[in-house]
Design a protein around this motif. Structure first.
Motif, PDB file in Angstrom:
ATOM      1  N   LYS A   3       0.810  -1.210   0.000  1.00  0.00           N
ATOM      2  CA  LYS A   3       0.000   0.000   0.000  1.00  0.00           C
ATOM      3  C   LYS A   3       0.845   1.263   0.000  1.00  0.00           C
ATOM      4  CE  LYS A   3      -3.818  -2.298   2.424  1.00  0.00           C
ATOM      5  NZ  LYS A   3      -4.663  -2.296   3.637  1.00  0.00           N
ATOM      6  N   ASP A   4       2.146   1.137   0.239  1.00  0.00           N
ATOM      7  CA  ASP A   4       3.005   2.315   0.341  1.00  0.00           C
ATOM      8  C   ASP A   4       3.678   2.677  -0.967  1.00  0.00           C
ATOM      9  OD1 ASP A   4       2.396   2.610   2.973  1.00  0.00           O
ATOM     10  OD2 ASP A   4       4.093   1.452   3.691  1.00  0.00           O
ATOM     11  N   THR A   5       3.143   2.168  -2.107  1.00  0.00           N
ATOM     12  CA  THR A   5       3.718   2.517  -3.391  1.00  0.00           C
ATOM     13  C   THR A   5       3.754   4.031  -3.525  1.00  0.00           C
ATOM     14  OG1 THR A   5       2.722   0.530  -4.324  1.00  0.00           O
ATOM     15  CG2 THR A   5       3.529   2.174  -5.865  1.00  0.00           C
ATOM     16  N   PRO A   6       4.933   4.600  -3.827  1.00  0.00           N
ATOM     17  CA  PRO A   6       5.025   6.054  -3.857  1.00  0.00           C
ATOM     18  C   PRO A   6       4.173   6.651  -4.963  1.00  0.00           C
ATOM     19  CG  PRO A   6       7.025   5.052  -4.690  1.00  0.00           C
ATOM     20  CD  PRO A   6       6.222   3.948  -4.099  1.00  0.00           C
ATOM     21  N   HIS A   7       3.577   7.752  -4.642  1.00  0.00           N
ATOM     22  CA  HIS A   7       2.777   8.469  -5.626  1.00  0.00           C
ATOM     23  C   HIS A   7       3.700   9.124  -6.651  1.00  0.00           C
ATOM     24  CE1 HIS A   7      -0.382  10.912  -7.337  1.00  0.00           C
ATOM     25  NE2 HIS A   7       0.340  12.007  -7.107  1.00  0.00           N
ATOM     26  N   ILE A   8       3.359   9.019  -7.918  1.00  0.00           N
ATOM     27  CA  ILE A   8       4.135   9.655  -8.978  1.00  0.00           C
ATOM     28  C   ILE A   8       3.525  11.021  -9.261  1.00  0.00           C
ATOM     29  CG2 ILE A   8       5.006   9.452 -11.321  1.00  0.00           C
ATOM     30  CD1 ILE A   8       5.990   7.285  -9.371  1.00  0.00           C
ATOM     31  N   TYR A   9       4.325  12.071  -9.104  1.00  0.00           N
ATOM     32  CA  TYR A   9       3.859  13.434  -9.356  1.00  0.00           C
ATOM     33  C   TYR A   9       4.049  13.740 -10.847  1.00  0.00           C
ATOM     34  CZ  TYR A   9       3.973  13.717  -4.294  1.00  0.00           C
ATOM     35  OH  TYR A   9       3.773  13.469  -2.957  1.00  0.00           O
ATOM     36  N   THR A  10       3.011  13.457 -11.620  1.00  0.00           N
ATOM     37  CA  THR A  10       3.079  13.543 -13.082  1.00  0.00           C
ATOM     38  C   THR A  10       3.565  14.893 -13.597  1.00  0.00           C
ATOM     39  OG1 THR A  10       1.279  11.911 -13.187  1.00  0.00           O
ATOM     40  CG2 THR A  10       1.771  13.144 -15.201  1.00  0.00           C
ATOM     41  N   TYR A 165      10.205  -3.824  -0.089  1.00  0.00           N
ATOM     42  CA  TYR A 165       9.111  -4.656  -0.613  1.00  0.00           C
ATOM     43  C   TYR A 165       7.885  -3.814  -0.943  1.00  0.00           C
ATOM     44  CZ  TYR A 165       5.131  -7.898  -0.378  1.00  0.00           C
ATOM     45  OH  TYR A 165       3.971  -8.592  -0.636  1.00  0.00           O
ATOM     46  N   ASN A 166       7.622  -2.796  -0.143  1.00  0.00           N
ATOM     47  CA  ASN A 166       6.423  -1.984  -0.321  1.00  0.00           C
ATOM     48  C   ASN A 166       6.596  -0.848  -1.334  1.00  0.00           C
ATOM     49  OD1 ASN A 166       4.696  -3.177   1.872  1.00  0.00           O
ATOM     50  ND2 ASN A 166       6.445  -2.518   3.099  1.00  0.00           N
ATOM     51  N   ARG A 167       7.869  -0.575  -1.732  1.00  0.00           N
ATOM     52  CA  ARG A 167       8.112   0.522  -2.682  1.00  0.00           C
ATOM     53  C   ARG A 167       9.179   0.063  -3.674  1.00  0.00           C
ATOM     54  NH1 ARG A 167       8.622   4.035   2.063  1.00  0.00           N
ATOM     55  NH2 ARG A 167      10.821   4.290   1.532  1.00  0.00           N
ATOM     56  N   ARG A 168       8.875  -0.952  -4.412  1.00  0.00           N
ATOM     57  CA  ARG A 168       9.857  -1.552  -5.307  1.00  0.00           C
ATOM     58  C   ARG A 168      10.158  -0.608  -6.469  1.00  0.00           C
ATOM     59  NH1 ARG A 168       6.513  -5.975  -4.146  1.00  0.00           N
ATOM     60  NH2 ARG A 168       5.842  -6.345  -6.298  1.00  0.00           N
ATOM     61  N   ILE A 169      11.410  -0.597  -6.877  1.00  0.00           N
ATOM     62  CA  ILE A 169      11.880   0.418  -7.819  1.00  0.00           C
ATOM     63  C   ILE A 169      11.240   0.290  -9.189  1.00  0.00           C
ATOM     64  CG2 ILE A 169      14.047   0.790  -6.611  1.00  0.00           C
ATOM     65  CD1 ILE A 169      15.409  -1.105  -8.483  1.00  0.00           C
ATOM     66  N   ARG A 170      10.784  -0.894  -9.566  1.00  0.00           N
ATOM     67  CA  ARG A 170      10.147  -1.071 -10.857  1.00  0.00           C
ATOM     68  C   ARG A 170       8.908  -0.181 -11.004  1.00  0.00           C
ATOM     69  NH1 ARG A 170       9.983  -5.204 -14.533  1.00  0.00           N
ATOM     70  NH2 ARG A 170      12.243  -5.129 -14.201  1.00  0.00           N
ATOM     71  N   HIS A 171       8.279   0.145  -9.884  1.00  0.00           N
ATOM     72  CA  HIS A 171       7.028   0.875  -9.901  1.00  0.00           C
ATOM     73  C   HIS A 171       7.198   2.345  -9.540  1.00  0.00           C
ATOM     74  CE1 HIS A 171       5.052  -3.103 -10.046  1.00  0.00           C
ATOM     75  NE2 HIS A 171       6.001  -3.444  -9.187  1.00  0.00           N
ATOM     76  N   ASP A 172       8.445   2.811  -9.522  1.00  0.00           N
ATOM     77  CA  ASP A 172       8.719   4.171  -9.070  1.00  0.00           C
ATOM     78  C   ASP A 172       9.215   5.022 -10.232  1.00  0.00           C
ATOM     79  OD1 ASP A 172       9.000   6.291  -7.334  1.00  0.00           O
ATOM     80  OD2 ASP A 172      10.107   5.163  -5.829  1.00  0.00           O
ATOM     81  N   ALA A 173       9.455   6.297  -9.958  1.00  0.00           N
ATOM     82  CA  ALA A 173       9.980   7.231 -10.949  1.00  0.00           C
ATOM     83  C   ALA A 173      11.121   8.012 -10.335  1.00  0.00           C
ATOM     84  CB  ALA A 173       8.877   8.177 -11.434  1.00  0.00           C
ATOM     85  N   LEU A 174      11.907   8.647 -11.176  1.00  0.00           N
ATOM     86  CA  LEU A 174      13.041   9.430 -10.698  1.00  0.00           C
ATOM     87  C   LEU A 174      12.583  10.685  -9.959  1.00  0.00           C
ATOM     88  CD1 LEU A 174      15.333   9.180 -13.836  1.00  0.00           C
ATOM     89  CD2 LEU A 174      15.937   8.356 -11.554  1.00  0.00           C
ATOM     90  N   LEU A 175      13.452  11.162  -9.090  1.00  0.00           N
ATOM     91  CA  LEU A 175      13.222  12.438  -8.431  1.00  0.00           C
ATOM     92  C   LEU A 175      13.108  13.552  -9.485  1.00  0.00           C
ATOM     93  CD1 LEU A 175      15.919  12.107  -5.626  1.00  0.00           C
ATOM     94  CD2 LEU A 175      13.457  12.129  -5.238  1.00  0.00           C
ATOM     95  N   PRO A 176      12.305  14.561  -9.268  1.00  0.00           N
ATOM     96  CA  PRO A 176      11.435  14.804  -8.114  1.00  0.00           C
ATOM     97  C   PRO A 176      10.031  14.234  -8.278  1.00  0.00           C
ATOM     98  CG  PRO A 176      11.451  16.743  -9.484  1.00  0.00           C
ATOM     99  CD  PRO A 176      12.369  15.749 -10.151  1.00  0.00           C
ATOM    100  N   ALA A 177       9.768  13.554  -9.421  1.00  0.00           N
ATOM    101  CA  ALA A 177       8.431  13.001  -9.646  1.00  0.00           C
ATOM    102  C   ALA A 177       8.180  11.784  -8.769  1.00  0.00           C
ATOM    103  CB  ALA A 177       8.248  12.636 -11.115  1.00  0.00           C
ATOM    104  N   GLY A 178       9.217  11.031  -8.510  1.00  0.00           N
ATOM    105  CA  GLY A 178       9.112   9.855  -7.653  1.00  0.00           C
ATOM    106  C   GLY A 178      10.186   9.877  -6.595  1.00  0.00           C
ATOM    107  N   ARG A 179      10.690   8.680  -6.231  1.00  0.00           N
ATOM    108  CA  ARG A 179      11.658   8.598  -5.146  1.00  0.00           C
ATOM    109  C   ARG A 179      12.986   7.985  -5.564  1.00  0.00           C
ATOM    110  NH1 ARG A 179       8.297   6.818   0.295  1.00  0.00           N
ATOM    111  NH2 ARG A 179       6.677   8.413   0.186  1.00  0.00           N
TER     112      ARG A 179
END
Length: 378
Positions: A3-10, A165-179
């Motif tokens: 549930k902690d998947t980081p929000h992507i700031y489009t 496990y809760n914020r796996r990099i495959r589902h994230d984006a680069l800073l500053p849109a992601g983490r």
């Protein structure tokens, strides 16, 4: 996914693209040997991540300390995030404060006072100093770099990459849109990839799914770890005479939970298994508690019913509380720290331990170091 998947700031994705180009160029300069990486004559283990936020670096670093400290002179080198000092600083008894080396290094030094803990943003300079410190030591030295995965001026012998496990990099984006600090392909520099903060009952099928998602290279090994909680202890009782297991918490216990970490959800859920009477004071990661924070802590605690009430905090936050000048003495007997420990899943503790100890022995200058009887145990 958790549930902690980081929000992507489009709207910030264009900036993330620019940031990504800069990071890729920097990595290429190191790959092409235009920017130089430096190797050292002592074993160097790097523990880090690709994403910002808590992936469990400190508990995993402490795991390595416990594994190696009886046989080797373990030195931990950090940049000392948010410290107020400059240059190289090594922890000294009765001299060093949390402001000198930072909260996480200070926490490790408090738990393991017999090892060397130092801070230096220039890791090469820090390693040089640590090697001089240990020149006359009886044990061979091993240096653990805390949070230095992107510090490529050092060429470590083993790179350990942590993925939440809760914020796996495959589902994230680069800073500053992601983490993400760097693109996902940065994971190829790792020798060991650890998926941290897994559920204790994670299924074999889920492990296989994540393994396929990571798609490790032939030289990489993937491990899965779970964060378990040890016994709570009073932070102002040096002898730990009054430890308390979470299972000892009764349903009518009132808990004031004080946290300044990246993700307090797990500790809240753990305590919530035993009591619903939890009041949380949540601050940002590495938060420096102010005079007002201490006043609010006292007010919130005194507002709880007398009798069954305690204050629970993390070991990292406890390191900031112990010497806080504005903490009311009346609260000190009620403050407990809840330690976090690493547990390897899938019965792979021995496999991981052997990989680490064999690397350190092989790369130590004294090849005659005897095998430790506890090499397969943490």
């Amino acid at each position: 996914m958790g549930k902690d998947t980081p929000h992507i700031y489009t709207p910030l994705l264009p900036l993330a693209a620019v940031y990504g180009m800069a990071v890729r160029l920097r990595n290429k300069l190191f790959d092409w040997n235009i920017l130089k990486s430096r190797s050292f004559d002592v074993p160097v283990i790097c523990v880090g991540n690709i994403s910002v936020g808590g992936t469990g670096k400190t508990p995993h670093t402490e795991y390595l300390i416990k594994l190696l400290k009886d046989e080797f002179n373990v030195c931990v080198l950090s940049r000392g995030y948010k410290r107020k000092s400059k240059g190289f600083v090594i922890a000294r008894k009765n001299e060093t404060t949390i402001e000198d080396i930072g909260d996480e290094p200070f926490q490790m030094w408090q738990k393991f006072p017999d090892i060397n803990v130092a801070a230096d943003s220039d890791r090469c300079n820090g390693i040089d100093h640590l090697i001089k410190e240990a020149a006359n030591g009886r044990k061979q030295q091993v240096i653990v770099l805390d949070d230095a995965y992107q510090h490529r001026y050092v060429k470590a012998g083993i790179y350990i990459l942590l993925i939440d496990y809760n914020r796996r990099i495959r589902h994230d984006a680069l800073l500053p849109a992601g983490r993400l600090r760097e693109p996902e392909n940065g994971k190829t520099r790792a020798d060991i990839i650890i998926v941290s903060k897994c559920p204790e009952n994670i299924s074999k099928e889920k492990m296989k799914e994540i393994y396929s998602e990571i798609s490790p290279k032939p030289w990489q090994e993937v491990f899965f770890t779970h964060m378990k909680y040890g016994n709570m202890y009073r932070i102002f009782d040096k002898n730990r005479n009054d430890e308390m297991n979470c299972k000892d918490i009764s349903s009518d216990m009132n808990i004031l939970l004080l946290t300044g970490i990246a993700s307090p959800k797990a500790i809240t859920e753990e305590l919530g298994r035993y009591t619903q009477k939890i009041t949380s004071m949540v601050f940002a990661d590495h938060h420096n508690f102010s005079h007002e924070d201490m006043d609010n802590l006292k007010h919130n605690f005194m507002s709880m019913p007398e009798g069954k009430r305690i204050i629970v905090t993390t070991e990292k936050d406890a390191a900031r509380l112990i010497f806080h000048p504005n903490l009311d003495d009346k609260l000190k007997p009620y403050i407990y720290a809840l330690p976090v420990e690493v547990s390897f899943l899938n019965n792979e503790t021995i496999k991981f331990n052997q990989k680490i100890t064999e690397y350190v022995r092989k790369n130590s200058r004294n090849s005659s170091i005897p095998q430790s009887k506890d090499a397969d145990k943490s």
